[in-house]
Design a protein around this motif. Structure first.
Motif, mmCIF file in Angstrom:
data_model
loop_
_atom_site.group_PDB
_atom_site.id
_atom_site.type_symbol
_atom_site.label_atom_id
_atom_site.label_comp_id
_atom_site.label_asym_id
_atom_site.label_seq_id
_atom_site.Cartn_x
_atom_site.Cartn_y
_atom_site.Cartn_z
ATOM 1 N N VAL A 170 0.877 -1.179 0.000
ATOM 2 C CA VAL A 170 0.000 0.000 0.000
ATOM 3 C C VAL A 170 0.911 1.224 0.000
ATOM 4 O O VAL A 170 2.087 1.141 0.378
ATOM 5 C CB VAL A 170 -0.945 0.057 1.225
ATOM 6 N N HIS A 171 0.372 2.354 -0.415
ATOM 7 C CA HIS A 171 1.157 3.584 -0.262
ATOM 8 C C HIS A 171 0.259 4.728 0.156
ATOM 9 O O HIS A 171 -0.968 4.689 -0.064
ATOM 10 C CB HIS A 171 1.941 3.918 -1.535
ATOM 11 N N PRO A 172 0.812 5.762 0.790
ATOM 12 C CA PRO A 172 0.004 6.926 1.194
ATOM 13 C C PRO A 172 -0.473 7.693 -0.037
ATOM 14 O O PRO A 172 0.255 7.826 -1.015
ATOM 15 C CB PRO A 172 0.986 7.777 2.012
ATOM 16 N N GLU A 174 -4.360 13.327 2.082
ATOM 17 C CA GLU A 174 -5.433 12.969 2.999
ATOM 18 C C GLU A 174 -5.086 11.755 3.853
ATOM 19 O O GLU A 174 -5.869 11.356 4.715
ATOM 20 C CB GLU A 174 -6.725 12.715 2.215
ATOM 21 N N GLY A 175 -3.924 11.151 3.601
ATOM 22 C CA GLY A 175 -3.483 10.053 4.437
ATOM 23 C C GLY A 175 -4.191 8.740 4.202
ATOM 24 O O GLY A 175 -4.187 7.859 5.070
ATOM 25 N N LYS A 176 -4.795 8.583 3.040
ATOM 26 C CA LYS A 176 -5.479 7.328 2.729
ATOM 27 C C LYS A 176 -4.462 6.277 2.286
ATOM 28 O O LYS A 176 -3.407 6.603 1.750
ATOM 29 C CB LYS A 176 -6.509 7.553 1.617
ATOM 30 N N LEU A 209 -1.706 -1.758 -6.160
ATOM 31 C CA LEU A 209 -0.421 -1.679 -6.835
ATOM 32 C C LEU A 209 0.537 -2.713 -6.250
ATOM 33 O O LEU A 209 0.368 -3.185 -5.131
ATOM 34 C CB LEU A 209 0.210 -0.293 -6.690
ATOM 35 N N ASP A 210 1.555 -3.039 -7.017
ATOM 36 C CA ASP A 210 2.684 -3.817 -6.532
ATOM 37 C C ASP A 210 3.911 -2.920 -6.532
ATOM 38 O O ASP A 210 4.062 -2.071 -7.417
ATOM 39 C CB ASP A 210 2.945 -5.032 -7.431
ATOM 40 N N PHE A 211 4.774 -3.115 -5.531
ATOM 41 C CA PHE A 211 6.050 -2.412 -5.536
ATOM 42 C C PHE A 211 7.038 -3.314 -6.268
ATOM 43 O O PHE A 211 7.211 -4.486 -5.913
ATOM 44 C CB PHE A 211 6.532 -2.121 -4.117
ATOM 45 N N LEU A 242 5.325 13.176 2.467
ATOM 46 C CA LEU A 242 3.907 13.148 2.830
ATOM 47 C C LEU A 242 3.776 13.039 4.347
ATOM 48 O O LEU A 242 4.148 12.018 4.930
ATOM 49 C CB LEU A 242 3.199 11.970 2.155
ATOM 50 N N PRO A 243 3.263 14.070 5.005
ATOM 51 C CA PRO A 243 3.195 14.040 6.472
ATOM 52 C C PRO A 243 2.168 13.054 7.012
ATOM 53 O O PRO A 243 2.321 12.560 8.131
ATOM 54 C CB PRO A 243 2.817 15.487 6.838
ATOM 55 N N ASN A 244 1.114 12.777 6.252
ATOM 56 C CA ASN A 244 0.042 11.900 6.721
ATOM 57 C C ASN A 244 0.232 10.490 6.166
ATOM 58 O O ASN A 244 0.068 10.266 4.966
ATOM 59 C CB ASN A 244 -1.325 12.445 6.300
ATOM 60 N N LYS A 245 0.585 9.565 7.048
ATOM 61 C CA LYS A 245 0.791 8.176 6.636
ATOM 62 C C LYS A 245 -0.336 7.318 7.215
ATOM 63 O O LYS A 245 -0.615 7.397 8.421
ATOM 64 C CB LYS A 245 2.135 7.638 7.150
ATOM 65 N N PRO A 246 -0.958 6.490 6.400
ATOM 66 C CA PRO A 246 -2.014 5.623 6.930
ATOM 67 C C PRO A 246 -1.438 4.509 7.803
ATOM 68 O O PRO A 246 -0.273 4.108 7.654
ATOM 69 C CB PRO A 246 -2.661 5.054 5.668
ATOM 70 N N ARG A 247 -2.261 4.004 8.703
ATOM 71 C CA ARG A 247 -1.842 2.907 9.584
ATOM 72 C C ARG A 247 -1.376 1.703 8.774
ATOM 73 O O ARG A 247 -0.391 1.052 9.127
ATOM 74 C CB ARG A 247 -3.025 2.516 10.480
#
Length: 225
Positions: A156-158, A163-165, A170-172, A200-205
């Motif tokens: 996953v990526h931010p 908005e931090g979603k 995707l694959d890395f 990006l300051p907002n990182k999702p859990r």
């Protein structure tokens, strides 16, 4: 066709590129116009457009990190068919990256890229403009042909809309300089991703959990796309 560097949001070709991005990418993948102002001043971020008859018909963003010995393709956009835009961008980008590699004095280990998985539910619902080469299935197969492999991690990526979603679907991936490579030290993608998303300051859990698991590993397998 001209390979033209974009260095400012004031460049009239930047507005054309940003409009093209909005036509082919989902909204959460497109950084807002004004938020490009500072990144374009960063000398390590390379943004180039393909200009044909005064119009932006393609674009690519990439970077090379000599301290990690890796490059990253941020995006490649093909805006029209029948002009050989994809080949043009790849050849010009490779020439430039080879020059950056020589200037760094250290050989590159390869190049990262985030690649859509057309079989993922999160991707199936998205649209990518009306240009067939931008369809995830086509792009994935082309990138497989040129040597990309996916890292064996749930990715996953931010979101780039700040908005931090957690963006899924995707694959890395990595294109190793050694085509026979079957794994990477886990510290390499971990260090790169920590740096890459520091903007990006907002990182999702979900992203933090993915990174924690990655940083526990010794190595990560490279799998076929």
């Amino acid at each position: 066709m001209e390979y033209r560097k974009i260095e400012s949001v004031e460049d009239p070709y930047f507005a054309k590129m940003h409009r093209l991005m909005g036509e082919v990418f989902p909204p959460e993948e497109v950084l807002a116009f004004e938020l490009w102002r500072e990144p374009l001043l960063d000398p390590t971020i390379q943004v180039y457009v393909a200009v044909h008859e005064g119009e932006v018909v393609g674009a690519t963003e990439y970077r090379y990190r000599p301290e990690l010995r890796v490059a990253m393709t941020d995006f490649t956009i093909i805006g029209r068919t029948g002009l050989g835009i994809g080949r043009f961008l790849m050849v010009e980008r490779e020439k430039h990256l080879k020059r950056l590699e020589r200037e760094s004095g250290v050989p590159s280990l390869g190049m990262f890229a985030e690649i859509y998985n057309p079989e993922a539910d999160a991707t199936a619902a998205l649209t990518f403009g009306s240009v067939q080469p931008m369809h995830p299935s086509v792009r994935r197969e082309v990138l497989s042909h040129v040597g990309y492999k996916k890292l064996d991690i749930p990715y996953v990526h931010p979101s780039w809309d700040h908005e931090g979603k957690a963006v899924q679907g995707l694959d890395f991936c990595f294109r190793p300089a050694d085509d026979g490579a079957e794994a990477l030290p886990a510290s390499l993608p971990a260090r790169f991703l920590r740096w890459y998303y520091s903007a990006l300051p907002n990182k999702p859990r979900e992203w933090e959990e993915m990174m924690t698991e990655l940083e526990k590993k010794d190595s990560v397998a490279l799998l076929p796309l």
